[in-house]
Design an enzyme around this catalytic site. Structure first.
Site, PDB file in Angstrom:
ATOM      1  CE  LYS A  24      -7.797   3.485   5.756  1.00  0.00           C
ATOM      2  NZ  LYS A  24      -8.691   2.692   4.889  1.00  0.00           N
ATOM      3  NE  ARG A  52      -2.151   1.451   3.742  1.00  0.00           N
ATOM      4  CZ  ARG A  52      -2.763   1.361   4.920  1.00  0.00           C
ATOM      5  NH1 ARG A  52      -4.004   0.892   4.991  1.00  0.00           N
ATOM      6  NH2 ARG A  52      -2.135   1.690   6.024  1.00  0.00           N
ATOM      7  CB  SER A 101     -11.801  -1.611   2.531  1.00  0.00           C
ATOM      8  OG  SER A 101     -10.422  -1.853   2.542  1.00  0.00           O
TER       9      SER A 101
END
Lengths: 218, 218
Positions: free
Chosen positions: A139, A41, A110
């Site tokens: 996050k 990512r 997700s």
């Protein structure tokens, strides 16, 4: 043919979270410790850098039979010959990604809410990333934690593979598996660990304990 | 089959540069005024938004026979069914994009230096975007302007289609064509114009003047 995947311990390798080592080092160590899937990512790098990083990791992981999944970028995943792509709700729709990548690719999605879970098409998506299970600093835009109870509710609503993410650590991973997750996904628990191999091994053991199997023999 | 392309007036439609109107409005007006190719360039939006914007523009442009080229994102280009992708030097390498997109796609490459120009593979790339020809405020990271002289030098070194970009306006476009460009590319000269259709028409006329043909009849 679509690869058969062990979802037990899913490392999200994010250069932003790898503060002590390179992504390459973290990934090597994590896999040595028991990580079974790796997602790359990278929200910051250029397309070329992202592609080069994906290729480097794929060179390491392919001989080990560990699938490499690229976050968001279907073009990077395809260009680097990776096994799949992981999509958020603001990324490419899963059906478009599936069409571009073909039937053998791994496509993950997700889902943060039950509505998103129910909208996930089992004909298109191989697994859902569900979270945050617990509070997490990685996050900051994540919603309220689901907890084990929320995870059980999600489990009852889908037959899809669930990889649970968000604040999962060795201390709570067994409970996450008992709540119905097929595997756990971590970012900083491995990327920021002093010893990523040891951190991965501890997480993997906890997953096996959650399955009632004790620590893995391998 | 690869579409035959009129490179005369290449609009780079960037939401950041469209201050007075939506990208959709600018593109419609620009094409009505004489733009012959459109590139969508969006460095800010999510993948999903980029894809949706590309699809909206493609719905408008495809019936008009105007190719739509997506900046950087091969996955967005493919997912939206666009005609091609435009790549910078830090984007996906052109040969990888070509492999993913197939022989019929349009693949463009930005080249700022003669070394980059000579490295561009004519078997892979359909055109090069060369610039900046003149000083421009749109790309603050651009190198020193080539001027007409630099453009002539580039022209002498390649048989590839050259689309000249950077500070090109109606007042200097004819000279750019005379210096050997096959077409001109503009961002703010159309996107920020009070009347994008009129701006496009003026640019298009200047291109035709540069070719010694006077204004287009259409």
């Amino acid at each position: 043919m679509k690869p058969s995947v062990d979802w037990s311990l899913y490392l999200v390798a994010d250069p932003q979270a790898c503060r002590r080592r390179t992504v390459d080092e973290v990934v090597r160590l994590a896999v040595a410790g028991g990580a079974t899937v790796v997602q790359l990512r990278d929200k910051k790098s250029s397309t070329r850098e992202y592609l080069q990083q994906a290729r480097r990791l794929h060179d390491v992981l392919a001989p080990l039979g560990v699938p490499l999944i690229v976050n968001d970028r279907v073009d990077v995943a395809m260009g680097a010959g990776c096994e799949g792509a992981h999509l958020g709700q603001s990324d490419m729709p899963a059906d478009v990604a599936r069409q571009l990548m073909g039937p053998d690719a791994l496509v993950g999605l997700s889902v943060d809410t039950e509505d998103e879970l129910l909208a996930a098409d089992g004909e298109v998506v191989d697994y859902v990333g569900v979270g945050p299970v617990f509070a997490t600093s990685t996050k900051s835009d994540a919603g309220a934690p689901l907890g084990a109870r929320g995870l059980r509710r999600f489990r009852s609503r889908t037959g899809l593979v669930i990889v649970a993410i968000g604040g999962v650590q060795a201390a709570n991973a067994a409970g996450v598996i008992r709540a119905g997750a097929n595997g756990i996904a971590v970012v900083s628990a491995i990327c920021s660990a002093e010893d990523p191999q040891r951190a991965a091994a501890a997480l993997r053991s906890a997953v096996e304990v959650g399955r009632g199997r004790g620590a893995p023999s391998g």
